[in-house]
Structures are given as structure tokens and as C-alpha cells.
Write a protein that holds these residues in place. Structure first.
Motif, short mmCIF file in Angstrom:
data_model
loop_
_atom_site.label_atom_id
_atom_site.label_comp_id
_atom_site.label_asym_id
_atom_site.label_seq_id
_atom_site.Cartn_x
_atom_site.Cartn_y
_atom_site.Cartn_z
N LEU A 119 0.83 -1.20 0.00
CA LEU A 119 0.00 0.00 0.00
C LEU A 119 0.87 1.26 0.00
O LEU A 119 0.60 2.22 -0.73
N LYS A 120 1.91 1.23 0.81
CA LYS A 120 2.79 2.39 0.91
C LYS A 120 3.48 2.67 -0.41
O LYS A 120 3.60 3.83 -0.84
N LYS A 121 3.96 1.62 -1.06
CA LYS A 121 4.62 1.79 -2.34
C LYS A 121 3.66 2.34 -3.39
O LYS A 121 4.07 2.99 -4.36
N ALA A 122 2.36 2.08 -3.18
CA ALA A 122 1.34 2.59 -4.11
C ALA A 122 0.86 3.98 -3.70
O ALA A 122 -0.06 4.53 -4.31
N GLY A 123 1.48 4.54 -2.65
CA GLY A 123 1.12 5.87 -2.21
C GLY A 123 -0.11 5.92 -1.33
O GLY A 123 -0.74 6.98 -1.19
N LYS A 124 -0.49 4.79 -0.72
CA LYS A 124 -1.68 4.74 0.13
C LYS A 124 -1.28 4.25 1.52
O LYS A 124 -0.22 3.68 1.72
N THR A 125 -2.18 4.50 2.48
CA THR A 125 -2.04 3.92 3.82
C THR A 125 -3.27 3.08 4.10
O THR A 125 -4.32 3.25 3.45
N TRP A 126 -3.17 2.18 5.10
CA TRP A 126 -4.27 1.25 5.37
C TRP A 126 -5.56 1.98 5.69
O TRP A 126 -6.64 1.60 5.20
N ASP A 127 -5.50 3.05 6.47
CA ASP A 127 -6.73 3.72 6.90
C ASP A 127 -7.36 4.57 5.80
O ASP A 127 -8.50 5.03 5.94
N ASP A 128 -6.65 4.78 4.68
CA ASP A 128 -7.15 5.60 3.58
C ASP A 128 -7.89 4.78 2.51
O ASP A 128 -8.40 5.33 1.54
N GLU A 171 -17.01 14.13 5.04
CA GLU A 171 -16.32 14.63 3.86
C GLU A 171 -15.27 15.67 4.25
O GLU A 171 -14.17 15.70 3.71
N LYS A 172 -15.63 16.51 5.22
CA LYS A 172 -14.72 17.58 5.64
C LYS A 172 -13.45 17.03 6.28
O LYS A 172 -12.36 17.58 6.09
N ILE A 173 -13.59 15.93 7.03
CA ILE A 173 -12.40 15.34 7.67
C ILE A 173 -11.83 14.18 6.84
O ILE A 173 -11.07 13.36 7.33
N ARG A 174 -12.23 14.15 5.57
CA ARG A 174 -11.66 13.26 4.54
C ARG A 174 -11.85 11.77 4.84
O ARG A 174 -10.99 10.95 4.54
N LEU A 188 -12.81 4.93 13.73
CA LEU A 188 -13.07 6.08 14.60
C LEU A 188 -14.51 6.15 15.09
O LEU A 188 -14.76 6.46 16.26
N PHE A 189 -15.47 5.86 14.20
CA PHE A 189 -16.88 6.11 14.51
C PHE A 189 -17.82 4.93 14.29
O PHE A 189 -19.03 5.08 14.44
N GLY A 190 -17.29 3.77 13.92
CA GLY A 190 -18.15 2.64 13.57
C GLY A 190 -18.97 2.12 14.76
O GLY A 190 -18.50 2.10 15.89
N ASN A 316 -1.18 5.60 10.61
CA ASN A 316 -2.55 5.84 10.13
C ASN A 316 -2.82 7.33 10.12
O ASN A 316 -3.41 7.87 11.07
N PRO A 317 -2.40 8.05 9.08
CA PRO A 317 -2.47 9.52 9.09
C PRO A 317 -3.88 10.08 9.18
O PRO A 317 -4.08 11.12 9.81
N LEU A 318 -4.88 9.42 8.59
CA LEU A 318 -6.25 9.92 8.69
C LEU A 318 -6.76 9.81 10.13
O LEU A 318 -7.39 10.73 10.65
N ILE A 319 -6.50 8.66 10.76
CA ILE A 319 -6.91 8.47 12.15
C ILE A 319 -6.20 9.48 13.05
O ILE A 319 -6.82 10.10 13.92
N ALA A 320 -4.91 9.68 12.80
CA ALA A 320 -4.13 10.63 13.60
C ALA A 320 -4.67 12.05 13.42
O ALA A 320 -4.76 12.82 14.39
#
Length: 513
Positions: A119-128, A171-174, A188-190, A316-320
Motif C-alpha cells: 500500500l505504501k509503495k502505491a502511495g496509500k495507507t491502510w486507513d485511507d 467529507e470535511k475530515i476526509r 473512529l466512529f463505527g 494511520n495519518p487519517l486516524i491521527a
């Protein structure tokens, strides 16, 4: 002379198995392999250097699909080869297997580790990543409301976020992409994140002096918003003798753990864990508290860097980012510093942060020099009673128990490096407390003067006084010469002495006057 590290490897001669090291460097931050040097970096001379200069570039290209610089060097008539490996932005495999350079060792990536790497090599992270099986019906409204309340309190979100719909907020918090929820939204919210991913839980156990003495346990599960509330409540309700104010972060109870440290330990574990791995585990002992989460440090970051200012690089940058907006964390990489500082302010031993079993283990200790050892019974409310005897008597009993647990040296060697180091790190507070109390030895001064290995060696001398340097080398996974150098320095400075012969004698720690 430089030593083997994240990007340097020494080999006496070439073997095709070392293509794994080339692969590992290419997938990490690059590095250099020297062929014709021993484990200490000393030149040994390479007899077949001509053959290797022709063969190595082809072997690397044919097996890995990459090109490396292969250079021949000559020092005082001794030949050696330098293989310079650049980091690659695409995954590099060797016969369908992926390797990675971590610290000074090479590891094969499989399972969750391999998934995160690709995922990282593809420019993604698990939480994204989009969670295709999830819908807005899986989002818990109360968790959203709590986030809004905390974000407004922190001042890190606009004042009008309370007027947004759930869709607009996500949407605002991506966390929403073209109407589809990302994994971070579920974590985060499930309503029930465990329906999507296993082990979104925190297991808490109450132990005695060691892991064999489990008194009772509880498991908390839910999204991050819920766990940040239920885990501290559970700790106060059943595991801590003196309740801690987790909200205000102001109250500090004597002989208890610093609340700021515990809160940061929990937040770090929730934000930085690998969410496809094992659940977070908290262990409360008579003398310490630990928390473990799966997932190692980012590449290029060493454990020692956690003691100083370091750049924040969340797994996990989105969670952070959401936790930052809610005011739970900052974005400056200060979480671990807060743990160290909180313990220092309370006069407690320095916390331990180590890599263990594919994850990070954080340990904070009680002050064993200034308290009697508590014993907890499995009752709600965590009632304690003091043992008879003073602090030194308690420490002595601990050491005697640990010596029994350490067992026969032959059995201990079979267990392997990782298990043995985990045993030493897990009992660091007890043993170093005993060193201070009985021998007057300041372990921090020893660490600074002789290195971390000196602490491990002294701990092993206390557990098994007759142990030999070669056995220590096997237990710690180090070269015998490295162990012998440290022991020689400790002897020269009158920290230790050997009584009796090499075969039948034993080591003795000298009391500091």
C-alpha cells in the motif's frame, strides 16, 4: 570504525542468499554491502574478487530486476567489494518473496506487513482505503457527537461544524470519498468495527510479579471514541487502587502511575497500531504497567529517537488527523516525550520502549525504592494490601522469584534471543531497582558510560551468576567479542569481579561505596 546498521552490512564472502539483503535494502532506504569484511568491519581479503565483479551485477539484475553499483576496492593489498543499493519507489521481490531491511537485520515481509508495504509503495495507507462493505448506517451518531464536542473544545475545527450533517462532516475530515466510507471512519466512529476488522479491542490483564501469575482480565471493544472512554473507566473500576482523573490530567496520586503517561500510552497504541493485527494488550503488574500494540516504528526511526524531539510520522495519518482535530494528540511527535517527562516529574524509573513480537511495548514502573509491594486480589475496585517487610525485602523476594522463572541456563538459551530480551525488558524495573538499592548502582549512569548491553549483562549476572560470556552472547544475540569488551570495561572500573575459575566460578557485582 563504523558498525553494521540500518544501511551497512559486512560479509566475509559472497553467497547467493545475500541477494535477500540486496532486496531488503532496495525496499527500505537503500544501503551498502561490503564483501570481504568480517563482523567487526575488518578487512579479510576476497580471493575470488575478479569472478564476483563479473557475476554480481548479472545476479542482481536477473533475480531482482534492479541495477546496483558494484565496486572493487584495494586497501594495503587486500581486496573487497562494495555493493551500493539505491532505494526503489516500486516493490522489489526475490523469487516472489519480499524482504525489508529493519535496523541491522533483514526480514521477510508476509501477511499484514506485506499488505502495508505494498500500500505504501502505491502511495496509500491502510486507513485511507475504501471499505466497500460499509455504509452510513454503520456510523455511530453518539461517537460523531462526542468528536464534535471535543473538536470545538480544542479549537481545531470551525465553530460551525455542529451544523454539518454526518455526510458533510465525514467529507470535511476526509473520511468519505464519493459517498463511500474509508476504513478510518469505521475505526473512529463505527457502531461495530469488529464486524469489519478483527481485534479492534483492548485486553487488560492484572498480573502479579510475572506473566504466569494472571489474577483477572477484561476486554473492551468498540471504536476509538468509545475506547478512549471505556478503557480508562475499566482501569479505574477494577485495576487501579487509587482512581485517576483522566479528563483533567491534573491529579497525581502518590505511588500511582502518572495519568499523562498512561493516557499517551493508550492514545499512541490506538493511533499507531496495525489494525489488521492483534488487539492492544495492557498488563497491570504489582510493580509496573505495560501496553503493547502491533506495528513497528517507521523506517529510519530508532527507538532511541523517541526520547527526544522527532518528526511525527503516523502509521494511520487519517486516524491521527481526526484525533488531532479532537484535541487528543498534537502533530509534533511529542507523545513519547510526554511519557518520559511525566515519569520523571513523579520521580519514577525511566520508562522502557522496546520492539517485541512485531510491535511496540511501552512499560512504566512504580517507585520500588519508596513503597512496599502491593498485592491485588481479583475484586472489583482493585483493593490492595501491603506485604510484610520493607522495600528491600520485597525486592529480594522479587529477584528470588525471577531467578526461579529464569530457570536452567541450557533451557533459557533454547528459548532464543527475542524471548530472552523480552524477559529482561519486562523485568527491567525490578532488577534495576534491586541494583540501586542493594549495590548503589545508578543504571542510567551505567547505560550512558558502557551502553545498553552493560545493563543486560548485569541483569544476567544477577539472575545467573555463573553464566559465561559466550552464553550471554547467545541469549542477547550479540557477538561474543562484543560481550567480552563490555565485561572487561566493567571489571576495569570495579563494577564487577569474577570469583573462582572461568569454568566453576561466578560473577559478583561490587557494591558502590
Amino acid at each position: 570504525m563504523s558498525s553494521e546498521s540500518q544501511n551497512i552490512e559486512w560479509k566475509r564472502s559472497w553467497h547467493d542468499d545475500y541477494l535477500k539483503w540486496v532486496c531488503g535494502f532496495a525496499n527500505a532506504v537503500g544501503g551498502t554491502i561490503y564483501i570481504g569484511k568480517d563482523d567487526d568491519g575488518v578487512l579479510t581479503h576476497l580471493e575470488n574478487h575478479k569472478f564476483l565483479m563479473e557475476a554480481l551485477p548479472n545476479k542482481i539484475r536477473e533475480n531482482l530486476g534492479i541495477i546496483c553499483d558494484v565496486n572493487l576496492h584495494d586497501e594495503a593489498g587486500k581486496k573487497y567489494i562494495e555493493i551500493r543499493v539505491n532505494p526503489y519507489s516500486v516493490p522489489v521481490s526475490l523469487r516472489g518473496r519480499y524482504y525489508y531491511r529493519s535496523g541491522s537485520s533483514k526480514m521477510e515481509m508476509t501477511g499484514n506487513t506485506l499488505n502495508e508495504f505494498l500500500l505504501k509503495k502505491a502511495g496509500k495507507t491502510w486507513d485511507d482505503v475504501i471499505e466497500e462493505g460499509a455504509s452510513l448506517d454503520d456510523i455511530d451518531d453518539n461517537s460523531i457527537k462526542r468528536f464534535i464536542k471535543d473538536a470545538l473544545k480544542s479549537g481545531r475545527m470551525p465553530n460551525d461544524i455542529g451544523e454539518l450533517s454526518t455526510v458533510e462532516l465525514l467529507e470535511k475530515i476526509r473520511l468519505l470519498d464519493h459517498g463511500k466510507l474509508k476504513r478510518a471512519a469505521i475505526i473512529l466512529f463505527g457502531k461495530d468495527p469488529n464486524r469489519f476488522y478483527p481485534n479492534i479491542k483492548v485486553k487488560i490483564g492484572r498480573f502479579g510479579v510475572n506473566d504466569a501469575d494472571l489474577r483477572f482480565q477484561e476486554v473492551e471493544e468498540g471504536n476509538i471514541m468509545e475506547l478512549l472512554k471505556t478503557v480508562p473507566n475499566q482501569l479505574n473500576y477494577k485495576f487501579f487502587t487509587k482512581p485517576i482523573d483522566f479528563e483533567g490530567l491534573l491529579r497525581i496520586e502518590k505511588d500511582e502511575y502518572p495519568v499523562a503517561a498512561i493516557r499517551e500510552m493508550l492514545l499512541n497504541a490506538l493511533v499507531h497500531r496495525s489494525y489488521m493485527g492483534s488487539m492492544i494488550q495492557m498488563r497491570v503488574y504489582d510493580n509496573k504497567l505495560t501496553i503493547w500494540n502491533e506495528g513497528l516504528l517507521p523506517e529510519g526511526m530508532e527507538l532511541e529517537s523517541l526520547k527526544r524531539h522527532h518528526i511525527s510520522r503516523p502509521r494511520n495519518p487519517l486516524i491521527a488527523d481526526v484525533c488531532f482535530k479532537a484535541g487528543y494528540i498534537d502533530s509534533w511527535g511529542r507523545g513519547t516525550l510526554k511519557i518520559y517527562e511525566a515519569c520523571k516529574e513523579m520521580g519514577l524509573p525511566e520508562p522502557e520502549i522496546i520492539s517485541m513480537d512485531g510491535g511496540i511495548l511501552v512499560t512504566v514502573y512504580k517507585d520500588l525504592n519508596n513503597q512496599a509491594t502491593p498485592q491485588v486480589t481479583p475484586q472489583e475496585g482493585g483493593q490492595e494490601g501491603d506485604q510484610a517487610g520493607g522495600p528491600m525485602e520485597d525486592l529480594t523476594k522479587y529477584i528470588e522469584q525471577l531467578q526461579k522463572e529464569f530457570g536452567l541456563l541450557s533451557d533459557r538459551i533454547i528459548l532464543g534471543k527475542e524471548t530472552n530480551i523480552a524477559f529482561l525488558r519486562g523485568n527491567y524495573g525490578v532488577i534495576t531497582g534491586y541494583l540501586r538499592k542493594k549495590y548503589g548502582r545508578n543504571t542510567e549512569e551505567i547505560r550512558k558510560k558502557y551502553g545498553r548491553n552493560a545493563i543486560d549483562i548485569l541483569m544476567l549476572f544477577m539472575l545467573e551468576p555463573s553464566i559465561r560470556s559466550k552464553d550471554i552472547a547467545v541469549i542477547l544475540g550479540l557477538a561474543a567479542s562484543t560481550i567480552e569488551k563490555v565485561i572487561a570495561k566493567l571489571k576495569d572500573d570495579k563494577v564487577i569481579e569474577r570469583e573462582g575459575s572461568t569454568k566453576s566460578g561466578h560473577w559478583k557485582i561490587i557494591e558502590q561505596k
